[in-house]
Design a protein around this motif. Structure first.
Motif, PDB file in Angstrom:
ATOM      1  N   ARG A 261       0.832  -1.193   0.000  1.00  0.00           N
ATOM      2  CA  ARG A 261       0.000   0.000   0.000  1.00  0.00           C
ATOM      3  C   ARG A 261       0.877   1.257   0.000  1.00  0.00           C
ATOM      4  O   ARG A 261       0.609   2.210  -0.698  1.00  0.00           O
ATOM      5  N   ASP A 262       1.937   1.209   0.819  1.00  0.00           N
ATOM      6  CA  ASP A 262       2.836   2.360   0.856  1.00  0.00           C
ATOM      7  C   ASP A 262       3.457   2.602  -0.513  1.00  0.00           C
ATOM      8  O   ASP A 262       3.529   3.736  -0.983  1.00  0.00           O
ATOM      9  N   ALA A 263       3.878   1.508  -1.157  1.00  0.00           N
ATOM     10  CA  ALA A 263       4.484   1.636  -2.473  1.00  0.00           C
ATOM     11  C   ALA A 263       3.485   2.229  -3.451  1.00  0.00           C
ATOM     12  O   ALA A 263       3.805   3.158  -4.202  1.00  0.00           O
ATOM     13  N   ALA A 264       2.250   1.722  -3.402  1.00  0.00           N
ATOM     14  CA  ALA A 264       1.223   2.221  -4.321  1.00  0.00           C
ATOM     15  C   ALA A 264       0.986   3.704  -4.078  1.00  0.00           C
ATOM     16  O   ALA A 264       0.818   4.481  -5.020  1.00  0.00           O
ATOM     17  N   ARG A 265       1.002   4.090  -2.803  1.00  0.00           N
ATOM     18  CA  ARG A 265       0.732   5.486  -2.485  1.00  0.00           C
ATOM     19  C   ARG A 265       1.875   6.377  -2.967  1.00  0.00           C
ATOM     20  O   ARG A 265       1.656   7.458  -3.487  1.00  0.00           O
ATOM     21  N   LEU A 266       3.090   5.884  -2.816  1.00  0.00           N
ATOM     22  CA  LEU A 266       4.241   6.671  -3.268  1.00  0.00           C
ATOM     23  C   LEU A 266       4.176   6.915  -4.758  1.00  0.00           C
ATOM     24  O   LEU A 266       4.469   8.006  -5.243  1.00  0.00           O
ATOM     25  N   VAL A 267       3.762   5.883  -5.489  1.00  0.00           N
ATOM     26  CA  VAL A 267       3.660   6.035  -6.934  1.00  0.00           C
ATOM     27  C   VAL A 267       2.530   6.996  -7.285  1.00  0.00           C
ATOM     28  O   VAL A 267       2.663   7.862  -8.139  1.00  0.00           O
ATOM     29  N   ALA A 268       1.415   6.869  -6.551  1.00  0.00           N
ATOM     30  CA  ALA A 268       0.232   7.638  -6.903  1.00  0.00           C
ATOM     31  C   ALA A 268       0.398   9.111  -6.557  1.00  0.00           C
ATOM     32  O   ALA A 268       0.087   9.980  -7.375  1.00  0.00           O
ATOM     33  N   VAL A 269       0.847   9.395  -5.339  1.00  0.00           N
ATOM     34  CA  VAL A 269       0.968  10.798  -4.944  1.00  0.00           C
ATOM     35  C   VAL A 269       2.399  11.082  -4.467  1.00  0.00           C
ATOM     36  O   VAL A 269       2.665  11.131  -3.274  1.00  0.00           O
ATOM     37  N   PRO A 270       3.299  11.276  -5.396  1.00  0.00           N
ATOM     38  CA  PRO A 270       4.690  11.469  -4.992  1.00  0.00           C
ATOM     39  C   PRO A 270       4.904  12.782  -4.266  1.00  0.00           C
ATOM     40  O   PRO A 270       5.890  12.940  -3.559  1.00  0.00           O
ATOM     41  N   ALA A 271       3.960  13.732  -4.374  1.00  0.00           N
ATOM     42  CA  ALA A 271       4.180  15.036  -3.769  1.00  0.00           C
ATOM     43  C   ALA A 271       4.004  15.013  -2.246  1.00  0.00           C
ATOM     44  O   ALA A 271       4.586  15.812  -1.528  1.00  0.00           O
ATOM     45  N   VAL A 272       3.163  14.069  -1.758  1.00  0.00           N
ATOM     46  CA  VAL A 272       2.869  14.064  -0.320  1.00  0.00           C
ATOM     47  C   VAL A 272       4.093  13.572   0.449  1.00  0.00           C
ATOM     48  O   VAL A 272       4.591  12.484   0.196  1.00  0.00           O
TER      49      VAL A 272
END
Lengths: 221, 262
Positions: free
Chosen positions: B207-218
């Protein structure tokens, strides 16, 4: 030789605890053990239902399902209805037990609502959950084969005591678990183990401690 | 196509044990060996598939108020059939090991849960696929737990003893000494707890990996450990607040009921 009450109590509460040694009633054990008040309410409701259900199912098992012999009478046989050679055990045990338990829980709920509103407020929300609690059904099934006489099971009065003691064992395990989980909530737990995993591991350590009761007072379960 | 999806979705994304947290009692009790686990999963799947189909067929005739009672009667009927069939087919040792957990399928929350959540709302074919999918998921979960417990706890695999591996005169892998406690009650709790932890670790990573890919700005919020007894911080602090703890709540994958059903 008939089983003694003390033997039953020690055996069912400590040595072969319903939850920690028999793996019965795990869903409420993990689901309702976050707060002590919930754990106690659930435990009391289980004691109540398990005692009554054990009595009712033992009555049915000994006097309706088993074939007639010296020790128990088959009421259907007495009434002149046909009883097959092995009794009705194989085909009717599961279905009759679950129906009796489900009906009983409904009945207890209605009676409590009408006659003891205070008790109903305390236990009411836990009662419907108990119908599908495998601890109650499991205890009823264990009563039919446990304790040295696997062919006939426990007689009705001993089955009732065994059900009560099984409930007490459940309450004990719930109480300990809720204490552990409240302490756990304040501790640093690695992220991956938070919540359910650490609860399982704590339960494992509890089960390990309960294994120390094996052969307590020389009682073999 | 969608029928196939009903099947393929279930074993992993809706795994009854590790995601939905249902049917814990048999899961812990019978996974002392692979054989027992497979037999239990087979019995449960048989009941689940049959009950799902029949409940889906009668779903329009059952009055809403007494539906649970009807489901229980249907399930109990199939459980009795499976019980008798197991007595006839399965070896004595397996019947003895499974013991009361075969009749206890009747109160297994996986089955009542699927009846209520799926079969009472879908057609018989979809319910069949759902039952098969959930059954395969249950089988996989039991096999995973039983594998660990049998190999480490008894030093056997499907009943065959693990022997030391030797090449010529040298022993490459010495005789394994079993950790007996893993085969007993405490081991069941500990093994399943660690497996839950492992899956939640994998889930979190993904999930963390997916989130990093999806919203790199956060920006990621630092700190691996939870601060106890604190409500999740405001949304202002780093969007979703990925490593914000939710004390005393299970972390793994998304579709999880608030509490395991009793």
């Amino acid at each position: 030789m008939e089983v003694g009450y003390l033997e039953l109590a020690v055996g069912s509460i400590l040595i072969s605890n319903v939850v920690l040694a028999k793996f019965l009633g795990l869903c409420p054990f993990f689901g309702v053990s976050r707060r002590t008040s919930d754990a106690v309410g659930m435990g009391l409701a289980v004691i109540f239902v398990m005692s009554i259900a054990s009595a009712a199912t033992a009555l049915i098992y000994r006097h309706l399902l088993l074939p007639t012999n010296l020790e128990h009478t088959n009421l259907l046989g007495v009434l002149g209805l046909p009883v097959p050679e092995g009794g009705y055990v194989l085909i009717l045990k599961t279905i009759s037990f679950i129906l009796v338990i489900a009906g009983l829980v409904q009945f207890v709920e209605m009676v409590l609502k009408k006659s003891a509103p205070a008790l109903y407020r305390a236990l009411g929300i836990y009662l419907p959950l108990i119908t599908t609690n495998c601890a109650v059904m499991g205890m009823a099934l264990l009563n039919t084969e446990a304790w040295r006489d696997p062919a006939n099971g426990l007689p009705v009065h001993l089955a009732t005591v065994n059900g009560f003691c099984g409930g007490v064992g459940f309450l004990l395990a719930m109480l300990l678990m809720s204490g552990i989980r409240q302490r756990l909530a304040e501790r640093r737990v690695p992220k991956a183990l938070q919540g359910l995993p650490i609860a399982f591991i704590s339960a494992g350590l509890m089960a390990l401690a309960f294994m120390g009761f094996t052969k307590l007072f020389g009682i073999a379960v | 196509m969608s029928l196939l999806k009903e099947f393929t979705d279930k074993p992993f994304k809706h795994n009854p044990v590790f995601v939905l947290v249902l049917g814990l009692c048999p899961t812990l009790a019978v996974t002392t060996s692979l054989k027992n686990g497979v037999a239990m999963a087979a019995a449960t799947t048989a009941v689940l598939v049959c009950a799902n189909i029949l409940i889906s067929l009668i779903r329009r005739f059952v009055p809403n108020q007494i539906r649970i009672a009807c489901y229980i009667v249907v399930i109990a009927g199939f459980v009795t059939m499976v019980e008798i069939a197991m007595k006839a087919i399965a070896p004595e040792a397996i019947n003895k090991a499974l013991g009361i957990f075969i009749p206890l399928i009747v109160v297994n929350c996986i089955i009542l849960g699927r009846a209520e959540a799926f079969a009472s709302k879908h057609g018989p074919l979809a319910s069949l696929m759902d039952g098969l999918g959930i059954g395969v998921g249950f089988l996989l979960a039991l096999v995973a737990i039983a594998l660990v417990r049998e190999v480490l706890g008894a030093g056997t695999l499907w009943g065959y003893r693990l022997t030391p591996v030797t090449v010529g005169p040298t022993t490459v892998i010495p005789q394994y000494v079993p950790i007996t406690v893993l085969g007993m009650a405490p081991g069941a709790f500990i093994v399943i707890g660690l497996l839950f932890g492992l899956f939640s670790l994998v889930g979190n990573r993904r999930r963390d990996a997916a989130r990093l890919v999806a919203v790199p700005a956060v920006p990621q919020v630092a700190g691996d450990f939870p601060k106890p007894k604190k409500k999740p911080a405001d949304k202002a602090e780093g969007g979703e607040a990925p490593s914000e703890p939710r004390p005393s709540e299970p972390q793994p994958s998304e579709p999880r009921p608030p509490e395991p059903r009793p």
